[in-house]
Motif scaffolding. Structure first.
Motif, PDB file in Angstrom:
ATOM      1  N   ARG A   8       0.434  -2.247   7.847  1.00  0.00           N
ATOM      2  CA  ARG A   8       0.025  -2.019   6.458  1.00  0.00           C
ATOM      3  C   ARG A   8       0.844  -2.916   5.542  1.00  0.00           C
ATOM      4  NH1 ARG A   8       0.895   2.668   3.894  1.00  0.00           N
ATOM      5  NH2 ARG A   8      -1.184   2.896   3.029  1.00  0.00           N
ATOM      6  N   LEU A   9       0.177  -3.545   4.593  1.00  0.00           N
ATOM      7  CA  LEU A   9       0.862  -4.423   3.645  1.00  0.00           C
ATOM      8  C   LEU A   9       0.554  -3.984   2.222  1.00  0.00           C
ATOM      9  CD1 LEU A   9      -0.182  -7.832   5.238  1.00  0.00           C
ATOM     10  CD2 LEU A   9       2.061  -6.735   5.448  1.00  0.00           C
ATOM     11  N   PHE A  10       1.592  -3.781   1.432  1.00  0.00           N
ATOM     12  CA  PHE A  10       1.381  -3.479   0.024  1.00  0.00           C
ATOM     13  C   PHE A  10       1.047  -4.774  -0.704  1.00  0.00           C
ATOM     14  CE2 PHE A  10       3.227  -3.203  -4.310  1.00  0.00           C
ATOM     15  CZ  PHE A  10       2.308  -2.298  -4.831  1.00  0.00           C
ATOM     16  N   VAL A  11      -0.129  -4.798  -1.357  1.00  0.00           N
ATOM     17  CA  VAL A  11      -0.577  -5.955  -2.142  1.00  0.00           C
ATOM     18  C   VAL A  11      -0.890  -5.406  -3.534  1.00  0.00           C
ATOM     19  CG1 VAL A  11      -2.393  -7.691  -2.377  1.00  0.00           C
ATOM     20  CG2 VAL A  11      -1.493  -7.131  -0.103  1.00  0.00           C
ATOM     21  N   PRO A  12      -0.142  -5.805  -4.557  1.00  0.00           N
ATOM     22  CA  PRO A  12      -0.198  -5.089  -5.842  1.00  0.00           C
ATOM     23  C   PRO A  12      -1.557  -5.050  -6.527  1.00  0.00           C
ATOM     24  CG  PRO A  12       1.614  -6.692  -5.826  1.00  0.00           C
ATOM     25  CD  PRO A  12       0.873  -6.864  -4.541  1.00  0.00           C
ATOM     26  N   PHE A  13      -2.426  -6.058  -6.312  1.00  0.00           N
ATOM     27  CA  PHE A  13      -3.730  -6.034  -7.000  1.00  0.00           C
ATOM     28  C   PHE A  13      -4.724  -6.955  -6.302  1.00  0.00           C
ATOM     29  CE2 PHE A  13      -0.897  -9.060  -9.018  1.00  0.00           C
ATOM     30  CZ  PHE A  13      -1.624 -10.243  -8.947  1.00  0.00           C
ATOM     31  N   GLY A  40      -7.525 -14.397  12.564  1.00  0.00           N
ATOM     32  CA  GLY A  40      -8.430 -13.462  13.232  1.00  0.00           C
ATOM     33  C   GLY A  40      -7.844 -12.081  13.440  1.00  0.00           C
ATOM     34  N   ALA A  41      -6.531 -11.963  13.357  1.00  0.00           N
ATOM     35  CA  ALA A  41      -5.893 -10.651  13.569  1.00  0.00           C
ATOM     36  C   ALA A  41      -6.156  -9.741  12.371  1.00  0.00           C
ATOM     37  CB  ALA A  41      -4.390 -10.824  13.783  1.00  0.00           C
ATOM     38  N   LEU A  42      -6.133  -8.432  12.637  1.00  0.00           N
ATOM     39  CA  LEU A  42      -6.398  -7.447  11.592  1.00  0.00           C
ATOM     40  C   LEU A  42      -5.103  -6.849  11.040  1.00  0.00           C
ATOM     41  CD1 LEU A  42      -9.375  -5.550  13.277  1.00  0.00           C
ATOM     42  CD2 LEU A  42      -9.499  -7.053  11.259  1.00  0.00           C
ATOM     43  N   VAL A  43      -5.074  -6.651   9.750  1.00  0.00           N
ATOM     44  CA  VAL A  43      -3.988  -5.911   9.083  1.00  0.00           C
ATOM     45  C   VAL A  43      -4.687  -5.053   8.025  1.00  0.00           C
ATOM     46  CG1 VAL A  43      -2.221  -7.689   9.423  1.00  0.00           C
ATOM     47  CG2 VAL A  43      -3.643  -7.742   7.357  1.00  0.00           C
ATOM     48  N   SER A  44      -3.919  -4.223   7.321  1.00  0.00           N
ATOM     49  CA  SER A  44      -4.525  -3.564   6.173  1.00  0.00           C
ATOM     50  C   SER A  44      -3.720  -3.888   4.929  1.00  0.00           C
ATOM     51  CB  SER A  44      -4.673  -2.062   6.380  1.00  0.00           C
ATOM     52  OG  SER A  44      -3.517  -1.388   5.980  1.00  0.00           O
ATOM     53  N   ALA A  45      -4.404  -3.895   3.800  1.00  0.00           N
ATOM     54  CA  ALA A  45      -3.758  -4.161   2.515  1.00  0.00           C
ATOM     55  C   ALA A  45      -4.097  -2.995   1.599  1.00  0.00           C
ATOM     56  CB  ALA A  45      -4.269  -5.480   1.930  1.00  0.00           C
ATOM     57  N   PHE A  46      -3.113  -2.571   0.790  1.00  0.00           N
ATOM     58  CA  PHE A  46      -3.349  -1.382  -0.035  1.00  0.00           C
ATOM     59  C   PHE A  46      -2.621  -1.452  -1.367  1.00  0.00           C
ATOM     60  CE2 PHE A  46       0.803   0.725   0.176  1.00  0.00           C
ATOM     61  CZ  PHE A  46       1.388   0.119   1.272  1.00  0.00           C
ATOM     62  N   ASN A  47      -3.173  -0.728  -2.326  1.00  0.00           N
ATOM     63  CA  ASN A  47      -2.476  -0.347  -3.551  1.00  0.00           C
ATOM     64  C   ASN A  47      -3.201   0.867  -4.118  1.00  0.00           C
ATOM     65  OD1 ASN A  47      -4.491  -1.131  -5.554  1.00  0.00           O
ATOM     66  ND2 ASN A  47      -3.982  -3.251  -4.982  1.00  0.00           N
ATOM     67  N   ALA A  48      -2.598   1.499  -5.126  1.00  0.00           N
ATOM     68  CA  ALA A  48      -3.115   2.779  -5.612  1.00  0.00           C
ATOM     69  C   ALA A  48      -4.471   2.635  -6.304  1.00  0.00           C
ATOM     70  CB  ALA A  48      -2.108   3.423  -6.565  1.00  0.00           C
ATOM     71  N   VAL A  49      -4.769   1.454  -6.863  1.00  0.00           N
ATOM     72  CA  VAL A  49      -6.031   1.263  -7.592  1.00  0.00           C
ATOM     73  C   VAL A  49      -7.167   0.899  -6.642  1.00  0.00           C
ATOM     74  CG1 VAL A  49      -7.206  -0.136  -9.345  1.00  0.00           C
ATOM     75  CG2 VAL A  49      -4.824   0.612  -9.699  1.00  0.00           C
ATOM     76  N   ASP A  50      -6.931  -0.086  -5.780  1.00  0.00           N
ATOM     77  CA  ASP A  50      -7.986  -0.576  -4.885  1.00  0.00           C
ATOM     78  C   ASP A  50      -8.141   0.270  -3.627  1.00  0.00           C
ATOM     79  OD1 ASP A  50      -8.401  -2.793  -6.607  1.00  0.00           O
ATOM     80  OD2 ASP A  50      -6.710  -3.841  -5.675  1.00  0.00           O
ATOM     81  N   GLY A  51      -7.173   1.115  -3.326  1.00  0.00           N
ATOM     82  CA  GLY A  51      -7.197   1.876  -2.081  1.00  0.00           C
ATOM     83  C   GLY A  51      -6.682   1.020  -0.936  1.00  0.00           C
ATOM     84  N   GLU A  52      -7.143   1.317   0.276  1.00  0.00           N
ATOM     85  CA  GLU A  52      -6.660   0.574   1.442  1.00  0.00           C
ATOM     86  C   GLU A  52      -7.824  -0.126   2.125  1.00  0.00           C
ATOM     87  OE1 GLU A  52      -3.934   2.709   3.842  1.00  0.00           O
ATOM     88  OE2 GLU A  52      -3.760   1.115   5.346  1.00  0.00           O
ATOM     89  N   ALA A 137       8.696  -1.138   1.829  1.00  0.00           N
ATOM     90  CA  ALA A 137       8.704  -0.927   3.287  1.00  0.00           C
ATOM     91  C   ALA A 137       8.456   0.545   3.622  1.00  0.00           C
ATOM     92  CB  ALA A 137      10.029  -1.398   3.892  1.00  0.00           C
ATOM     93  N   ALA A 138       9.063   1.435   2.860  1.00  0.00           N
ATOM     94  CA  ALA A 138       8.877   2.874   3.124  1.00  0.00           C
ATOM     95  C   ALA A 138       7.444   3.297   2.815  1.00  0.00           C
ATOM     96  CB  ALA A 138       9.873   3.697   2.307  1.00  0.00           C
ATOM     97  N   ALA A 139       6.864   2.738   1.744  1.00  0.00           N
ATOM     98  CA  ALA A 139       5.473   3.079   1.399  1.00  0.00           C
ATOM     99  C   ALA A 139       4.517   2.578   2.486  1.00  0.00           C
ATOM    100  CB  ALA A 139       5.100   2.480   0.041  1.00  0.00           C
ATOM    101  N   GLU A 140       4.774   1.361   2.994  1.00  0.00           N
ATOM    102  CA  GLU A 140       3.942   0.817   4.074  1.00  0.00           C
ATOM    103  C   GLU A 140       4.019   1.716   5.313  1.00  0.00           C
ATOM    104  OE1 GLU A 140       4.077  -3.940   2.782  1.00  0.00           O
ATOM    105  OE2 GLU A 140       5.445  -3.236   4.337  1.00  0.00           O
ATOM    106  N   GLN A 141       5.214   2.194   5.592  1.00  0.00           N
ATOM    107  CA  GLN A 141       5.443   2.985   6.800  1.00  0.00           C
ATOM    108  C   GLN A 141       4.841   4.393   6.701  1.00  0.00           C
ATOM    109  OE1 GLN A 141       7.949   5.656   7.105  1.00  0.00           O
ATOM    110  NE2 GLN A 141       7.266   5.972   9.204  1.00  0.00           N
ATOM    111  N   CYS A 142       4.928   5.008   5.505  1.00  0.00           N
ATOM    112  CA  CYS A 142       4.567   6.433   5.398  1.00  0.00           C
ATOM    113  C   CYS A 142       3.115   6.653   4.976  1.00  0.00           C
ATOM    114  CB  CYS A 142       5.526   7.162   4.471  1.00  0.00           C
ATOM    115  SG  CYS A 142       5.226   6.906   2.712  1.00  0.00           S
ATOM    116  N   GLU A 143       2.340   5.552   4.886  1.00  0.00           N
ATOM    117  CA  GLU A 143       0.900   5.639   4.581  1.00  0.00           C
ATOM    118  C   GLU A 143       0.583   6.061   3.152  1.00  0.00           C
ATOM    119  OE1 GLU A 143      -1.438   7.357   7.723  1.00  0.00           O
ATOM    120  OE2 GLU A 143      -0.276   6.350   9.266  1.00  0.00           O
ATOM    121  N   ARG A 144       1.518   5.830   2.224  1.00  0.00           N
ATOM    122  CA  ARG A 144       1.185   5.979   0.813  1.00  0.00           C
ATOM    123  C   ARG A 144       0.281   4.840   0.377  1.00  0.00           C
ATOM    124  NH1 ARG A 144       6.186   7.448  -3.048  1.00  0.00           N
ATOM    125  NH2 ARG A 144       4.767   6.504  -4.543  1.00  0.00           N
ATOM    126  N   LEU A 145      -0.414   5.034  -0.736  1.00  0.00           N
ATOM    127  CA  LEU A 145      -1.148   3.923  -1.345  1.00  0.00           C
ATOM    128  C   LEU A 145      -0.347   3.265  -2.467  1.00  0.00           C
ATOM    129  CD1 LEU A 145      -4.804   5.284  -1.534  1.00  0.00           C
ATOM    130  CD2 LEU A 145      -3.843   3.650   0.103  1.00  0.00           C
TER     131      LEU A 145
END
Lengths: 254, 254
Positions: A8-13, A40-52, A137-145
């Motif tokens: 999981r990667l936090f991406v602000p917007f 080609g590899a998969l990751v996820s990107a998230f923030n509180a507005v756009d979701g994950e 890092a903690a937000a990425e790990q604990c599945e927060r948005l």
């Protein structure tokens, strides 16, 4: 405690369907050299507005990465409105407190300077950057948005002058004169905006405690018969708040 | 958070009026070289049976110290009957967990080995000694009279076979299928003997969770929507227990 199945990667917007998301050198290093991911590899990107969003790496070099957002995994959702207000403590204890507060769901980290604290503090850009990295890092790990916002520091008198009275301020009172925390929290409406305040290692000055006691939005709480370190008190109060009045009252099967 | 006015020393037994108490090299080094105390200086010595005594240093050398107990400051008092049962985690996180669990008042630290854990573990005398030193230092700092006892480790099946059913076992269930912790604790009588169980970083195996669910003394709890690290879950559950059902419900002005 389980690891999410993709990094999981936090991406602000700016994460929307089909959008290309560009990330800088630190994330390029982590994805390429630490996690050994290629195009080609998969990751996820998230923030509180756009979701994950599930994203695919389209390009990866030494100094930048591009992702393409393919599919939304989670929509944005309401998160706790819970602050942690804290005086400076020793570096390793501070870092730990920031990590745990993030896991516990705090929305803002608010440093204050009180009488028994040497100031100025947290001015260094490097300190702020370190704390932000820990929170991300903690937000990425604990599945927060979201990632908790780190406020600029202020003196306690100044912070209280600007306080918005809809937010309850729960003061961890190490003199033992507060109300037991579970009792104090029973009259909180569910998920009332709140802040936990912990003092520096030497505690608050008596004049500070007296000034706090007279404010209508303040609740002084006690955390039992033992003398807790500042960071222990912070986490104890956050856990009690989340369990009794916060979002731990809800279940969410995974 | 305030420091006690004299240095507190855990002395496992034999503190009575006028008794001479002999301490070894580690304490001699700390008192003489770190705290710069000499003959005639005051310290306190404590344990759960004898209580806490004001003592005067009568002799101090490089390898030993003698104290004379002068006056009892606190009698022995009931302390929580609360265990923390934990699977091995990374060293620095383990050390933190031991310190915080001691501040939160746990009476025993019980290491278990479950399916997703590489064993044997905690066999090394050095590991045990390190954890004991952390627990003692935390007890001295937080004004406890007791120090949590560190049990030898066992496999989880073995531990459950020997479990005494009067002790409630609160399982932190990271699958989210447990009852929200505050709700689960409302049917606990005040200060029921209890244990908090947290799994390893990979979580418990499904077969382990199923076996736990069928035991009459087990309560599976959830700790909200975020994925907590093992040590965070341990501290969250201990704080919730102490606030709702433990000794944080009482006040003790200092």
């Amino acid at each position: 405690m389980a690891q999410p199945w993709v990094t999981r990667l936090f991406v602000p917007f700016g994460i929307t369907a089909g959008a290309s998301v560009d990330l800088g050198e630190a994330k390029a290093h982590r994805l390429r050299n630490v996690l050994r991911l290629g195009p080609g590899a998969l990751v996820s990107a998230f923030n509180a507005v756009d979701g994950e969003w599930l994203c695919r790496i389209s390009e990866i070099g030494r100094t930048r990465v591009s992702l393409v957002a393919e599919r939304q995994l989670r929509a944005g959702e309401p998160e706790p409105n819970l602050w942690l207000v804290f005086a400076p403590i020793h570096r390793s204890r501070l870092d730990w407190m920031i990590e745990k507060a993030t896991e516990f769901g705090v929305s803002a980290l608010v440093p204050v300077v009180s009488a028994r604290v040497q100031g100025p503090w947290l001015d260094a850009a490097s300190t702020r950057k370190r704390l932000e990295a820990i929170a991300i890092a903690a937000a990425e790990q604990c599945e927060r948005l979201s990632v908790p916002q780190i406020h600029p520091h202020s003196r306690i008198e100044e912070m209280l002058r600007r306080w918005e009275s809809f937010r309850r301020l729960i003061v961890c009172d190490e003199t033992g004169r507060g109300v037991p925390i579970a009792e104090a929290l029973t009259d909180f409406a569910a998920e009332t905006p709140a802040a936990i305040l912990v003092g520096p290692e030497g505690g608050f000055a008596d004049t500070e405690l007296d000034a706090l006691a007279n404010l209508p939005f303040v609740t002084r709480v006690s955390l039992g018969p033992r003398v807790l370190r500042a960071e222990t008190a912070a986490l104890a109060a956050l856990a009690a708040y989340q369990a009794i009045a916060g979002d731990w009252r809800r279940t969410r099967p995974r």
